[in-house]
Structure formats: C-alpha cells, structure tokens
Write an enzyme that holds these catalytic residues in place. Sequence first.
Site, PDB file in Angstrom:
ATOM      1  N   HIS A 286       5.535   0.758  -6.635  1.00 36.16           N
ATOM      2  CA  HIS A 286       4.192   0.297  -6.288  1.00 36.16           C
ATOM      3  C   HIS A 286       4.115   0.027  -4.789  1.00 36.16           C
ATOM      4  CE1 HIS A 286       0.265  -1.553  -6.947  1.00 36.16           C
ATOM      5  NE2 HIS A 286       0.645  -2.537  -6.152  1.00 36.16           N
TER       6      HIS A 286
ATOM      7  N   CYS B  52       1.756  -2.371 -12.885  1.00 41.85           N
ATOM      8  CA  CYS B  52       2.435  -1.342 -12.097  1.00 41.85           C
ATOM      9  C   CYS B  52       3.766  -1.756 -11.486  1.00 41.85           C
ATOM     10  CB  CYS B  52       1.508  -0.850 -10.976  1.00 41.85           C
ATOM     11  SG  CYS B  52       0.087   0.082 -11.572  1.00 41.85           S
TER      12      CYS B  52
END
Length: 484
Positions: free
Chosen positions: A127, A73
């Site tokens: 993120h 991510c």
Amino acid sequence: MKKRLLFICFTFTLVNTLLSQTQESPNVLVFYIDDLRAELGCYGSQTAITPNIDKLASEGIMFNKAYTQQAICAPSRMSTLTGLRPETLGIYSIFTPLRKIHKDVVTLPQLFKQNGYKTISTGKVYHHTIDDKESWSQLVVRPSKRYLKPENLKAIEALKAGGKKNPKGPAYEDADVEDEAYVDGEIANNAIKMLNKYKDDKFLLFVGFTKPHLPFIAPKKYWDMHDKSKFEIPSKEKPQNMYRLALSKWGELKGYHGIPKEDPLNDDITRTLIHGYHACVSYMDAQVGKVMQTLEELDLRKNTMIIFMSDHGYKIGEYGAWCKHSNVEIDVRVPLIVSRETNAKNRISGEVSNALVENVDIFSTLTEICGLESPKSDGKSLVPVLDNPDIKWDEVATSVFARGKNIMGCTATDGSWRYTEWRDSTTHEILGAELYAHKNSLLSFQNLSGKEEYKDVEKRMKALLESQFPRDAEPFLQNDQPRH
C-alpha cells in the site's frame, strides 16, 4: 593426471548440479489485485466477464475457500509479503508503513533478492510505496492519473476552488479511450517491459493491478460489455442481531463527489456502481491476458509459476453497505489461483480445491517451491495441496479487524460457519459475538450466536477461534492506532 581428472569430473558434476538446481527454481509472477471479491466466471459468477482469469484457473488450481487476514489494503498486503499475521505485526490501519515499525522483518522480495532473483514491483503491491524500496531490483511506482473526461476534471477543479483540499472526483468514469490511457493499462505495459528486460534472469515479478478499487474507472468498451439493466440489486437487509460495529459506515465510497450520504443508496446509483465494478473487473482481466500472452511469447511460461490473488474481498451493496473494512464473509474471502510452471513435476491443472487456505500461506509456499530457506512464518506451505487438491487440510482460517484502538474483531471460519468475537483489545473481554451460516452462500442474514439449537456449533467454532486467539493471551499488539 588422475587428480586433475578427478577435479574436472568433480567440477563438471558440481556445475551440472548447480545448473539443475537453477533450472528447478522457477520464476514467479504474482498478480496482486485490489478489492477483488471471489466473483469471477471461474467462480461461478453469472455477471462477471473474465475470460483470461478463467483460462488461468483452467491451467492451475482454484481455491474455493481462501481467506485474507484483514479486509483492508495495507495490513493485508504486509501480511502476504512477510508471511506474518496482522496480530503478529501489530499493524491494523492503512496509515502505518511496514518499515516504520519493523526494520528487520525479512520480506518476500528481500529474501528472493538475497538469493539471486531479480525482484520487480509494478503497480500497487505494498500500500505504501516507501516500503521495501531497497528489496526491489526495480520498483515501478504505480501511475497516479485517473480521470480523463473534461466534465470530471472541471468538477475537481471547482471543488478545489471552493476550498476542498485534495478532493476526490466522481466514483466512476467511462471515457472512450484505449486501455493504456487509464492506470491498469499502463501497469500492464510496464509489466510487459519488465518481462522483456528480465527474460534471461530468474525473477520474482509482482504486478499490482489497481482495479476494481474505487473509483470505478475503465474504458467505455468494458462498460459496454455489461448490460446495466441486468444487474440485480442485492438485499440491503442487515443481519439480525449483528454487533453494532460489525459493518463500517463505508466512508471510503461516500467521500467521492456525487455520492449521496444516505444509507442505503438508492437503486439507481447502486446499479450504476455495480456496473462500474464489473467493468473494472473486465478491464483488469484484459490486462492479465496481455501479460500472460507476453509470458507465452517469450517462452517463459514453461518455467514461471503464476499466482493470482486479491488483497481482500468487497461489498457492492450487500447488507446496504459498500467497500470492505469488516469481518463478514464477503470481505475476507478472496479469489486465489495457483498455476505451476508448465514443465513442473506433479503439475495439476483445472482443479478446484476446497481446502481452507490463507493469504499468509503464500510466503511459505513460494519459498518452498523455489528452494529457499524461509524465515519463521505464521503461514504454511500449500505445496501438499498443489500436489493433491483434495488433501485434508486446515480446520480453520482466521482474520481480524480493529475498530479504533480498543476493540478487536476476531473471526474464524471452518468453511461452512463463521464465528466472530468482538473483544476488548487489552483484556480480551467479549463485547459481542456473531455466528453465521455460510455453507450455501457468501451472505447470511441472521446472527445465530446464543441460540440453543446452535450451541454445539458455536462451542466448536469458539474453540477454533481460541486456537488462534486465546482468551488468556497478552493484549493485542498495537504498533499503530487503527481508525474506523
């Protein structure tokens, strides 16, 4: 008098020019999806139910060979939002925020805000939500609520009472609730509010839907769309002669309550998880439809460019493995759809492009389309491909994945073959090599590296890999300490 008339004419011309430029600079709406593999109706899936995304693909260009720069991510999202590859940023783990290391890198929201755009983030975009706070005109922090079923809430409380700190609940849930009761429904509502709020401004809006990321939580009606018994169990066979660290141990899934630690999982839990993944994709698809409907109702579609993309791919049982965290094709290949504003010149709809493109290209693409002066980027603008989907384009797309601090996996595809080298991060010594055929499938079960009959293919792919990762290069920049 003559001078005054000239001045008025000049002013009128200047104003018209500025207005024309403003009108030609579109709004931008980016759907940034979490853990979505290239398994959608428009990509030929027989199991995905995604009518809204399919419609969007029919209104734009669907990229059949799009790749992320790292299948995890945080680094993948940083790469998209800076136009810089992970190896340029030197960040490979989910634990290091961008701004902890790079204070001066110009990001996409930062650049657009400097050029008069309203920049809005809702849901999961970076993120780390602490990144780039000042670059967003409005940052709507993603909701944190998850489980709704009483039995799941009790299970979590029992784990806490037993001394487990911040325990994960079950890996799936299907409460009979409205969309807004779960996270992505709330994110969609926030996006709709933002569109209404900024409808008279130039805007860059990122909508970060969290599904189908674990846990596989979606309202029951989306589970009911799919017949669990119809899902096939993928082969659990691992590729022959695969490098020992090529796949992760998928601890991300094993950390959820009730998931066995066995490897591979049994067929019953595998089928349930596959069902849950598909339910979440359908749930997310419905939220995309709501946002798109609002865009149409507000008469914004005519001057709004849409990008639909994922941060990376995902495994749902293939190779007996789960999640991402690797360099295999199914983890680094991503869905990507670009649909130009409806009043755009050279707008092409319903086309499929097999050009090799990368998520790192999005930065340069958006800056060119919006007429902004772009800082140096590792990607390249896809505008020529948007104007001509069949144009001859790049020969290679590359990605990386770090294993610990000392091993770097470097991988390259030409669209049919994938070649990967696992290297010492400091010396570039090759610790292992893999060559897989992917002309007809996302999966490949035999490492062909070193086989005499494929030596020419391997030589060519090795040269393509080294065009991005030369063996005589400096050690890989490591601004964090990646973990498995």
